[in-house]
Motif scaffolding. Structure first.
Motif, PDB file in Angstrom:
ATOM      1  N   ILE A  52       0.835  -1.208   0.000  1.00 55.80           N
ATOM      2  CA  ILE A  52       0.000   0.000   0.000  1.00 55.80           C
ATOM      3  C   ILE A  52       0.865   1.252   0.000  1.00 55.80           C
ATOM      4  O   ILE A  52       0.559   2.245  -0.667  1.00 55.80           O
ATOM      5  CB  ILE A  52      -0.954  -0.027   1.208  1.00 55.80           C
ATOM      6  CG1 ILE A  52      -1.943  -1.187   1.070  1.00 55.80           C
ATOM      7  CG2 ILE A  52      -1.692   1.295   1.347  1.00 55.80           C
ATOM      8  CD1 ILE A  52      -2.920  -1.303   2.218  1.00 55.80           C
ATOM      9  N   VAL A  53       1.958   1.226   0.754  1.00 55.78           N
ATOM     10  CA  VAL A  53       2.873   2.373   0.765  1.00 55.78           C
ATOM     11  C   VAL A  53       3.429   2.624  -0.624  1.00 55.78           C
ATOM     12  O   VAL A  53       3.482   3.767  -1.100  1.00 55.78           O
ATOM     13  CB  VAL A  53       4.005   2.127   1.783  1.00 55.78           C
ATOM     14  CG1 VAL A  53       5.071   3.212   1.679  1.00 55.78           C
ATOM     15  CG2 VAL A  53       3.454   2.074   3.199  1.00 55.78           C
ATOM     16  N   TYR A  54       3.827   1.555  -1.323  1.00 59.13           N
ATOM     17  CA  TYR A  54       4.404   1.729  -2.654  1.00 59.13           C
ATOM     18  C   TYR A  54       3.376   2.256  -3.643  1.00 59.13           C
ATOM     19  O   TYR A  54       3.671   3.161  -4.444  1.00 59.13           O
ATOM     20  CB  TYR A  54       4.973   0.404  -3.147  1.00 59.13           C
ATOM     21  CG  TYR A  54       5.554   0.497  -4.539  1.00 59.13           C
ATOM     22  CD1 TYR A  54       6.808   1.077  -4.745  1.00 59.13           C
ATOM     23  CD2 TYR A  54       4.848   0.042  -5.647  1.00 59.13           C
ATOM     24  CE1 TYR A  54       7.337   1.184  -6.027  1.00 59.13           C
ATOM     25  CE2 TYR A  54       5.367   0.151  -6.920  1.00 59.13           C
ATOM     26  CZ  TYR A  54       6.605   0.724  -7.102  1.00 59.13           C
ATOM     27  OH  TYR A  54       7.134   0.838  -8.362  1.00 59.13           O
ATOM     28  N   ASN A  55       2.172   1.718  -3.622  1.00 61.55           N
ATOM     29  CA  ASN A  55       1.148   2.170  -4.556  1.00 61.55           C
ATOM     30  C   ASN A  55       0.793   3.637  -4.342  1.00 61.55           C
ATOM     31  O   ASN A  55       0.519   4.368  -5.301  1.00 61.55           O
ATOM     32  CB  ASN A  55      -0.102   1.302  -4.421  1.00 61.55           C
ATOM     33  CG  ASN A  55       0.129  -0.120  -4.887  1.00 61.55           C
ATOM     34  OD1 ASN A  55       0.996  -0.367  -5.735  1.00 61.55           O
ATOM     35  ND2 ASN A  55      -0.613  -1.062  -4.341  1.00 61.55           N
ATOM     36  N   ALA A  56       0.818   4.083  -3.097  1.00 54.51           N
ATOM     37  CA  ALA A  56       0.468   5.473  -2.818  1.00 54.51           C
ATOM     38  C   ALA A  56       1.608   6.432  -3.119  1.00 54.51           C
ATOM     39  O   ALA A  56       1.376   7.566  -3.559  1.00 54.51           O
ATOM     40  CB  ALA A  56       0.045   5.617  -1.348  1.00 54.51           C
TER      41      ALA A  56
END
Length: 808
Positions: free
Chosen positions: A69-73
């Motif tokens: 989720i951190v990477y996608n955001a």
């Protein structure tokens, strides 16, 4: 101030902790606003007017968020823009122990724990494979800044070139780059991860009370992407870079308890981060004219990567505990200043100069062809737009001279080049006339410089020409003047004789000329007389010989069948079996080898003959040069005659020598080029012969092992894996069952099938462990060999295997 209108985006990631200070850190439902409430200090008796409430607006808050989720955001969109030529920077900032390194690189223990860098590498190569009309090239580098000193984290690799530790930051038209930093081209995700893991093992870390594995340096992992269109005519290409910066955490020595070297490192870290914040404040101020990029190596290296035309993203890592509220507040203040940096991302478009030159040349040729077609349609076929040749220049010069003499009314001009050449000839003639007039005046009068009356010129004596000097015709009785020979004249070649006297006159000597050096070959042995013809053999002897050969072949075949069926305990000698193999199983390969040898011998003979021919031509060129020099010397001694154009008049013998020398030089160059090509063919033939010889020996060893060394059990065991039995030694034929390593590989492949995208990650991690084990093994002290001295008896070692060598 929000960041929606700015190119710089800021995200806040809160480290997961069981003691989250919910009463001091308030995260609003919009997931973009964070409130900080501090407790007033009750120990002081004075009035405390300090602020106790702060509010910060960011682009996203990541609390208890996993790595995907951190990477996608944070990074997914900017990584995709890298393929389109946009440069980007992703930077993690925060106090020590707040999770910056975990956010950026993650952990290698589990595939789901990967950080931004491994996931960005995977996304880049995934998108590279989807681009059908683009050709993309990817490079990586890994820079470390430790105590204001630059280090290459990939310098330990054997393929690293030129990384001698003396690296400097330089700026040019393409931006900022590090001179001396190794940049490695990668073609797969696994290769890029290998470089990443190798660099991670070389980073400098230390331990203190707040972090057991604290990074003591700032690291920048850069991915360079070069995007080119596959159309050959396209000269533009895109060049972008993705900087992923893992900053060392700010520290308070009172909390970390650092001492000695660790304290010195903390001072450098805090100093660099302070300079970074000053640079950010200057970038955010539109009235500032000077930006202090050169205060530190970090800000100088990121000069073209903070705002401007670069996508910039900051991940502010904070500690969600009450004891770290001051450091959290400081990190959020830095993030709020980062938002104010102006940025307008733009693609980095460059032009390929080589392709541009080729396209311009093609366009020029096309325009010339169109102009030629236009001239044909307008009946102007004789007009040429190429550069003037020497003959055309002489023709323009002659027309100008006749025009000045009055014998020509007008000069024929057909194109612009002739017009320019005509004016150039007018200028040359004018300068020559001025020099001639001045020379004549100096011979007749004494000229005085007007600026300096004391300066005077001494007149040269006037030499009158005699009638004999100006006469054209027979002078020495050995030749006659015929003027300058036209370029189309033909003359017979003359053969110079060796051993003439000095009047004519040539001796056989070797001198160096301006031609290519004479072909040097190794001294060859004297030629042998041709071998005598073979004696005549009667028909009866020939038939008898054929019968003997057939009998020998049948005997060899019977021997092979017998040996293969019986398989004696002692295999036959290889020398005997090799002759048998060449006549039976390997006859085809042996015949090809023999034919290639014949071709190689013919090429060598041709090379030898051509070398001798070139040497003879070189010798004739030397002789002709000496004869021509003698003729020129005689002409200069007797006095040169010139024609109307001012060119010297030569006799027929000298003209024939010039033409002969020209033909010899042409023949020399042609033969020399042929010799160069023949050498290439000779090398190719030699390589073919070596390959055939190696193939013959390999097939023989396989056949010998299958026929005499491998047992039936070994043959049956090899059939399970579709392996040719002769390729495997007999000692390992019975051990082809699955061993522990193969079993581990099979189980790992089954696990990887559940997540195919993790193959490159696990393979890179396995290679890293192999390199680490190898390094540890090489670092261990090697056993010291003790040599036995005469008269000494050494202690025997129990269970020592017997030596395979025996001394007689």
């Amino acid at each position: 101030m929000g960041s929606k209108n700015s190119g710089v985006k800021v995200f806040v990631r809160v480290r997961t902790t069981a003691n989250f200070a919910a009463d001091m850190i308030e995260l609003l439902p919009d997931n973009q606003t964070i409130h900080i409430h501090t407790r007033p200090d009750q120990r002081k008796d004075v009035v405390n007017n300090q602020h106790s409430d702060w509010s910060f607006k960011v682009d996203g808050i990541l609390h208890n968020a996993p790595q995907d989720i951190v990477y996608n955001a944070v990074a997914k969109n900017v990584v995709s823009s890298t393929i389109n030529g946009f440069s980007s920077t992703i930077m993690c900032y925060g106090q020590t122990g707040s999770g910056k390194t975990y956010t950026m690189t993650g952990a290698t223990e589990k595939y789901d724990y990967r950080g931004i860098i491994p996931r960005a590498i995977q996304q880049i190569f995934k998108e590279v494979g989807q681009q059908a009309n683009l050709a993309l090239t990817v490079y990586v580098s890994y820079l470390e800044i430790y105590n204001e000193t630059l280090f290459d984290l990939l310098s330990s690799l054997t393929e690293s070139v030129g990384s001698d530790g003396h690296m400097t930051i330089v700026e040019d038209s393409h931006g900022v780059h590090i001179r001396g930093l190794s940049i490695h081209q990668v073609s797969t995700e696994e290769d890029a991860l290998n470089y990443l893991f190798e660099g991670e093992t070389n980073r400098i870390i230390a331990s203190h009370t707040m972090n057991k594995n604290s990074s003591r340096s700032h690291c920048i992992f850069t991915v360079y992407v070069e995007t080119r269109w596959k159309e050959p005519s396209e000269v533009k290409y895109l060049a972008s870079k993705l900087n992923m910066v893992d900053l060392a955490g700010s520290e308070r020595l009172g909390k970390t308890g650092s001492e000695g070297q660790v304290m010195r490192e903390a001072m450098y870290i805090n100093k660099t981060l302070s300079f970074l914040e000053q640079t950010i404040i200057a970038l955010a101020d539109p009235k500032r004219e000077h930006i202090p990029f050169r205060q530190s190596k970090l800000t100088h290296a990121l000069k073209d990567s903070l705002g401007g035309t670069c996508n910039t993203i900051l991940v502010a890592n904070i500690y969600g505990e009450a004891a770290q509220i001051e450091e959290t507040l400081s990190t959020l203040r830095f993030a709020s200043r980062m938002i104010c940096i102006p940025a307008e991302p733009a693609p980095n478009v460059h032009s390929d100069r080589k392709k541009l030159v080729l396209n311009l040349q093609k366009e020029i040729q096309l325009l010339q062809d169109e102009l030629a077609m236009h001239n044909i349609l307008t009946n102007r076929r004789h007009i040429s737009y190429e550069a003037l040749t020497e003959n055309q220049v002489h023709e323009v010069k002659a027309q100008v001279c006749r025009y000045l003499d009055g014998t020509l009314d007008e000069i024929n001009i057909t194109n612009l080049r002739q017009l320019r050449e005509s004016f150039a000839q007018f200028k040359i003639i004018l300068q020559q006339q001025g020099q001639e007039i001045e020379t004549a005046l100096r011979k007749k009068y004494i000229l005085i410089d007007k600026m300096n009356k004391a300066t005077s010129y001494t007149p040269e004596p006037v030499v009158t020409e005699t009638a004999e000097e100006t006469q054209v015709g027979e002078v020495t009785g050995e030749g006659f003047g015929i003027g300058q020979a036209p370029t189309s004249a033909k003359a017979k070649k003359i053969k110079t004789k060796k051993g003439k006297d000095s009047t004519g006159n040539i001796k056989k000597e070797r001198k160096d000329t301006e031609l290519p050096s004479q072909v040097k070959e190794a001294p060859l042995p004297p030629p042998h007389p041709p071998p005598p013809p073979p004696p005549f053999v009667p028909e009866k002897d020939t038939a008898q010989r054929e019968h003997e050969v057939l009998s020998a072949d049948s005997a060899q075949s019977d021997l092979i069948i017998k040996l293969e069926e019986t398989k004696p305990s002692t295999p036959p000698p290889k020398t005997l079996m090799f002759d048998v193999f060449k006549n039976e199983k390997g006859s085809e390969i042996n015949q090809i080898l023999i034919e290639n040898k014949h071709i190689l011998i013919e090429k060598r003979n041709s090379l030898k003959e051509l070398t001798e021919t070139i040497n003879n031509i070189k010798e004739e060129i030397d002789i002709t040069n000496r004869a021509l020099n003698v003729k020129k010397q005689e002409r200069q001694d007797q006095g040169e005659y010139v024609n109307e154009q001012g060119d010297p008049v030569i006799d027929e013998d000298e003209f024939n020598l010039i033409m002969q020398l020209k033909d010899l030089k042409h023949q020399y160059r042609h033969d020399f080029d042929t010799l160069r090509d023949l050498r290439v063919e000779l090398q190719y033939c030699q390589r073919l012969v070596d390959q055939c010889r190696l193939r013959l020996l390999t097939e023989f060893n396989i056949w010998y092992n299958e026929s005499f060394l491998i047992s039936d059990d070994g043959r049956n065991a090899s059939q399970k894996d579709s392996i040719r039995p002769g390729l495997i030694p007999n000692s390992r034929m019975l051990s082809l069952e699955e061993d522990d390593k193969e079993k581990f590989q099979r189980i790992q492949d089954e696990i990887l099938m559940e997540n195919p995208g993790s193959v490159a990650f696990y393979k890179a991690r396995m290679k890293l462990k192999q390199r680490q084990n190898y390094t540890k093994a090489m670092a261990q002290p090697q056993p010291v060999l003790i040599r036995k001295k005469p008269g000494m008896v050494t202690q025997t070692i129990k269970n020592k295997p017997p030596s395979i060598f025996s001394v007689t």
